[in-house]
Design an enzyme around this catalytic site. Structure first.
Site, PDB file in Angstrom:
ATOM      1  N   ASP A  23       1.028  -1.176   0.045  1.00 23.26           N
ATOM      2  CA  ASP A  23       0.184   0.017   0.109  1.00 23.26           C
ATOM      3  C   ASP A  23       0.588   1.302  -0.058  1.00 23.26           C
ATOM      4  OD1 ASP A  23      -2.091  -1.734   0.206  1.00 23.26           O
ATOM      5  OD2 ASP A  23      -1.874  -1.649   2.512  1.00 23.26           O
ATOM      6  N   LYS A  26       2.182   2.239  -5.029  1.00 19.04           N
ATOM      7  CA  LYS A  26       2.649   2.030  -6.205  1.00 19.04           C
ATOM      8  C   LYS A  26       2.005   2.015  -7.554  1.00 19.04           C
ATOM      9  CE  LYS A  26       3.249  -2.139  -4.470  1.00 19.04           C
ATOM     10  NZ  LYS A  26       2.784  -2.113  -3.075  1.00 19.04           N
ATOM     11  N   GLY A  50      -4.237  -4.267  -4.395  1.00 24.21           N
ATOM     12  CA  GLY A  50      -5.278  -3.564  -4.879  1.00 24.21           C
ATOM     13  C   GLY A  50      -4.688  -2.200  -5.230  1.00 24.21           C
ATOM     14  N   HIS A  51      -4.680  -1.996  -6.531  1.00 28.48           N
ATOM     15  CA  HIS A  51      -3.577  -0.808  -7.033  1.00 28.48           C
ATOM     16  C   HIS A  51      -4.542   0.349  -7.589  1.00 28.48           C
ATOM     17  CE1 HIS A  51       0.301  -3.060  -7.866  1.00 28.48           C
ATOM     18  NE2 HIS A  51       0.104  -3.030  -6.826  1.00 28.48           N
ATOM     19  N   GLN A 233       1.821  -5.869  -3.246  1.00 23.84           N
ATOM     20  CA  GLN A 233       2.274  -5.991  -1.503  1.00 23.84           C
ATOM     21  C   GLN A 233       3.580  -5.206  -1.524  1.00 23.84           C
ATOM     22  OE1 GLN A 233       1.437  -9.412  -3.168  1.00 23.84           O
ATOM     23  NE2 GLN A 233      -0.665  -8.733  -2.683  1.00 23.84           N
TER      24      GLN A 233
END
Ligand code: IMP
Length: 436
Positions: A23, A26, A50-51, A233
Site C-alpha cells: 500500500d 505503487k 489493490g492498485h 504487496q
C-alpha cells in the site's frame, strides 16, 4: 562477458517494488512510469493486491491486471508467478471493457500461472477463523494456492485446456481438501463436477489471452522494448524477507520479478522502491513504530488508509528507516519514490525510527529472533514539521524548507537516491527531485 551480454540487450527492464508493508502507492507510480515503457508485467501475488489509480475524476482499483492497461497501446502481462482467481479476473476485464479500454489486444496471461479454486478461498477463510495465530489475510485463497504450487499439486492455466489432465488433478485435489474441510473444520466439501464445469467455462473465456509470456517478454526485451515489472504487496510481506509468519505467500521483493516474470537477473537494469512518508500495515503482525490512537485516527483519515481490497482500516505509524534501509539492500533498490508527503502536512513534529533497542542492545538490522519486532523499542529522531499545505505544490524546490529537510534526512538514513516525492493521488501531484 557481462558487458557483451548487456550490449546485445536493448530494451530497458525496470522493477518496481514496495519497500514497506504494501500500500505504498505503487499504483500511481506504475501508472506514471508506464508512459515510457512498452510492456508492464505483474510477477507475484493475486487479487489480494489493490492498485488504485486516479485519472481526472475516475478512480480505478485494479487487483490483477497491471495498471498499465489504462494506457493505450501498452501490453500488460500477468506472469507465471501470479495466482489467478478466474472469477475475479473476468470481473476486472469486464469492468475495463465497459470503460472502453481495449483489453483483448493488450492483456497476456501466462499459461504457467497457478489457478485459485473455491477450496483455496474456503481453506484460507477457515484457517483465519478457526486456527490460532491468525495472519489477517485477505481471504482470497492466496496462501493455499501457493501452498499447492509448492506441494506440486497445483493446477496451472494451461492445465484447464486439457480436460482429462485437468479433471484428474482436480479430483485428486478435491479428494484431499474435502477430508480436511470435513474432518478438521467440520465444513462442507466441494463437488468435482461443479468446479470442473465452472472452470472449463473460464478457460474458454481466457483462451484468447493465454500465451507463453516468458518468450513474449524476452523477445520484446531483445527487440529493444522496455518492460516495467510491477511488484504487489511489499518487502515486509515477502515470504522470505518479511515479518514471517505475518506475510503473504509470494516473493514481493525484486528477485521475485526474475522468478515470476521469467526475466533473468542480468536483464534487469534498475530497481525502484516505493515508500510512504510514514508507515502503514494492514492485517496482523508486528509494527514497532505504530502511532498512538489519536494520531492514528488523524493520519488514517487524512491519508484515507483503508484497504482497497478488503476495506479494512490500516494501522499507521512513523517512518521506519531501519525497515526501509534494509529493504533497499534486499531489493538492490537504486532509487526511492516517497509518496503521501502531504498527509504529514499538519504535524508540528515528525519522528523517524533510526534504530531498535532490544534487550539493551542497539540494532540497525532485523534479526530472525522470534518476537524481535514485537518487543524491540524503536529509537527515534525528531524533526520539525512544516504545517503548510503541500498538495498544490508543483516543483520540489517550492516545498516548505522543513519538508525538504525531512526528505533529505530520509535520503541520508536510507542511503539511496530519492527520485520522486508525491503529494497527492493525481498525476499532477508528482514532484521529480532526483536527490542523489
Ligand atoms: P494474503 O496475501 O491474503 O495471504 O494476506 C497475508 C498478509 O498480507 C495479510 O497481512 C494481508 O493484509 C497482507 N496483504 C496482502 N495483500 C496486500 C496488499 O496488497 N497490501 C497490503 N497488505 C496486503
Amino acid at each position: 562477458m557481462r558487458d557483451d551480454k548487456r550490449m546485445s540487450k536493448k530494451g530497458k527492464v525496470t522493477v518496481l517494488v514496495g519497500a514497506q508493508w504494501g500500500d505504498e502507492g505503487k499504483g500511481k507510480l506504475i501508472d506514471i512510469l508506464t508512459e515510457n515503457v512498452d510492456y508492464v508485467a505483474r510477477f507475484q501475488g493475486g487479487n489480494n493486491a489493490g492498485h488504485t489509480v486516479v485519472i481526472e475524476q475516475d478512480k480505478y482499483v485494479l487487483h490483477l491486471i497491471p495498471s498499465g492497461i489504462l494506457h493505450a497501446g501498452k501490453i500488460c502481462v500477468i506472469g507465471n508467478g501470479v495466482v489467478i482467481d478466474p472469477k475475479a479476473l473476468i470481473e476486472e476485464i469486464e469492468f475495463l471493457k465497459e470503460k472502453g479500454i481495449d483489453v483483448e489486444h493488450r492483456l497476456k496471461i501466462s499459461e504457467k500461472a497457478h489457478v485459485i479454486f473455491p477450496y483455496h478461498r474456503k481453506l484460507d477463510e477457515l484457517r483465519e477463523v478457526k486456527q490460532k495465530g491468525r495472519i489477517g489475510t485477505t481471504k482470497k485463497g492466496i496462501g493455499p494456492c501457493y501452498a499447492d504450487k509448492v506441494s506440486r499439486v497445483g493446477i496451472r492455466v494451461a492445465d484447464l485446456f486439457d480436460k482429462e489432465y485437468f479433471k484428474t488433478r482436480l479430483e485428486a485435489n478435491i479428494a484431499e481438501k474435502n477430508v480436511i474441510l470435513k474432518n478438521l473444520y467440520a465444513s462442507e466439501g466441494f463437488s468435482v463436477e461443479e468446479i470442473f464445469n465452472e472452470y472449463l467455462k473460464y478457460a474458454e473465456y481466457f483462451r484468447k489471452y493465454v500465451c507463453d509470456t516468458i518468450t513474449l517478454l524476452n523477445n520484446a526485451i531483445r527487440e529493444g522494448k522496455s518492460v516495467l515489472c510491477e511488484g504487489a504487496q511489499g518487502t515486509y510481506l515477502d515470504v522470505d524477507y518479511g515479518t514471517y509468519p505475518f506475510v503473504t505467500s509470494s516473493n514481493a521483493t525484486a528477485g521475485g520479478a526474475c522468478i515470476g516474470a521469467g526475466v533473468g537477473p542480468s536483464r534487469i537494469d534498475e530497481v525502484l522502491g516505493v515508500v510512504k512518508a510514514y508507515t502503514t500495515r494492514v492485517g496482523e503482525g508486528p509494527f514497532p513504530t505504530m502511532f498512538n490512537d489519536e494520531l492514528m485516527e488523524k493520519i488514517r483519515e487524512k491519508g484515507a488508509e483503508f484497504g482497497s481490497t478488503t476495506g479494512r482500516a490500516r494501522r499507521c505509524g512513523w517512518f521506519d528507516a531501519v525497515l526501509v534501509r534494509n529493504a533497499v539492500i534486499i531489493n538492490g533498490i537504486d532509487k526511492v519514490i516517497i509518496t503521501k508527503l502531504d498527509v504529514l502536512d499538519e504535524l508540528a513534529t515528525i519522528k523517524v525510527c533510526v534504530s531498535y533497542r532490544y534487550k539493551g542492545e542497539i540494532y540497525t538490522t532485523i534479526p530472525g529472533i522470534p518476537g524481535f519486532l514485537e518487543q524491540c523499542e524503536p529509537m527515534y529522531e525528531e524533526l520539525s514539521g512544516w504545517q503548510r499545505d503541500t498538495s498544490k505544490i508543483q516543483q520540489y524546490n517550492d516545498l516548505p524548507v522543513n519538508a525538504r529537510k525531512y526528505v533529505s534526512r530520509l535520503r541520508e538514513l536510507i542511503d539511496t537516491e530519492i527520485m520522486i516525492v508525491s503529494v497527492g493521488k493525481s498525476r499532477k501531484q508528482t514532484l521529480i527531485c532526483n536527490i542523489k
